[in-house]
Design an enzyme around this catalytic site. Structure first.
Site, PDB file in Angstrom:
ATOM      1  N   SER A   1       1.061  -1.289   0.128  1.00  0.00           N
ATOM      2  CA  SER A   1       0.009   0.071  -0.115  1.00  0.00           C
ATOM      3  C   SER A   1       0.784   1.308   0.006  1.00  0.00           C
ATOM      4  CB  SER A   1      -0.830   0.054   1.154  1.00  0.00           C
ATOM      5  OG  SER A   1      -0.167  -0.060   2.324  1.00  0.00           O
TER       6      SER A   1
ATOM      7  N   ASN B   1       3.213  -5.738   5.638  1.00  0.00           N
ATOM      8  CA  ASN B   1       2.226  -6.304   6.272  1.00  0.00           C
ATOM      9  C   ASN B   1       2.724  -7.905   6.854  1.00  0.00           C
ATOM     10  OD1 ASN B   1      -0.153  -4.985   5.144  1.00  0.00           O
ATOM     11  ND2 ASN B   1       1.140  -5.081   3.034  1.00  0.00           N
TER      12      ASN B   1
ATOM     13  N   GLY C   1      -1.915  -4.181   1.095  1.00  0.00           N
ATOM     14  CA  GLY C   1      -2.149  -5.664   1.877  1.00  0.00           C
ATOM     15  C   GLY C   1      -1.226  -6.554   1.297  1.00  0.00           C
TER      16      GLY C   1
ATOM     17  N   ASP D   1      -4.916   7.344   9.509  1.00  0.00           N
ATOM     18  CA  ASP D   1      -4.620   5.792  10.150  1.00  0.00           C
ATOM     19  C   ASP D   1      -3.320   5.938  10.661  1.00  0.00           C
ATOM     20  OD1 ASP D   1      -3.003   5.660   8.080  1.00  0.00           O
ATOM     21  OD2 ASP D   1      -4.164   4.048   6.891  1.00  0.00           O
TER      22      ASP D   1
ATOM     23  N   HIS E   1      -0.369   5.426   6.702  1.00  0.00           N
ATOM     24  CA  HIS E   1      -0.082   5.528   5.372  1.00  0.00           C
ATOM     25  C   HIS E   1       0.126   6.983   5.033  1.00  0.00           C
ATOM     26  CE1 HIS E   1      -2.445   1.957   5.237  1.00  0.00           C
ATOM     27  NE2 HIS E   1      -1.763   1.562   4.078  1.00  0.00           N
TER      28      HIS E   1
END
Length: 199
Positions: free
Chosen positions: A30, A92, A63, A173, A176
């Site tokens: 991502s 991840n 992801g 979040d 990112h």
């Protein structure tokens, strides 16, 4: 006669330009897939805008784990010649608490597959926060140093190191990077990529 000469000159220029152009594969998660923002704002597209003479293939998937990328990579070499592979993976794996040894094995295989296809490889360092526990964090972070040393590939320092602590560069979040951070990532990554294309 003059027109024919101009056409020949133009054809020579096109051939020379085509032979110089490189196919660059970005294999990431991502952080390279423009998560939460438009694709046009992502650092990979900004890189393409800066390097129009080259073809950049963004095979990054939000992801994605190192295992998932390993399953996908062979198909990416099927229909095109890749000159440079930039591997930006591991975040991840860390979020899911996968064993660092598994990450090391997967990254090693990704590099080997790329090199077998005659592509140069750049490996982007990934770091997990210390709240994962110092033992896990240290082992995880050491994976990249060990691979770069053992396989003689250039390691790009983690581009989020100076971005993540700055809230105005991060999405809500806190994981990112936002659109404002993308040009900074492009500026960080571009010299490494250009250098390895030109060598």
């Amino acid at each position: 006669m003059l027109q024919q000469s101009l056409l020949l000159s133009l054809a020579s220029l096109i051939i020379a330009t085509s032979s110089y152009a490189a196919n660059i594969l970005i294999l990431g998660d991502s952080l390279s897939a423009a998560y939460g923002i438009s694709e046009e704002q992502g650092w990979v597209q900004l890189l393409q805008d800066d390097l129009p003479q080259h073809h950049i293939i963004n095979a990054s998937v939000s992801g994605e784990t190192s295992s998932g990328a390993l399953r996908r990579l062979p198909a990416l070499f099927t229909d095109q010649t890749i000159d440079l592979v930039v591997i930006e993976l591991g975040g991840n794996d860390g979020l899911r608490g996968f064993p660092p040894q598994q990450l090391k094995e997967n990254l090693t295989q990704l590099i080997q597959l790329s090199q077998q296809a005659n592509a140069k490889v750049l490996l982007t360092e990934i770091m997990v926060p210390p709240n994962y526990g110092p033992r896990y964090s240290q082992k995880f972070n050491q994976v990249y140093q060990d691979i770069a040393s053992k396989m003689a590939v250039e390691l790009i320092p983690f581009f989020m190191t100076d971005i993540a602590p700055k809230s105005h560069l991060m999405q809500r979040d806190s994981i990112h990077p936002n659109a404002e951070a993308q040009p900074l990532i492009n500026q960080w990554m571009q010299p490494y990529i250009v250098k390895n294309i030109d060598e």
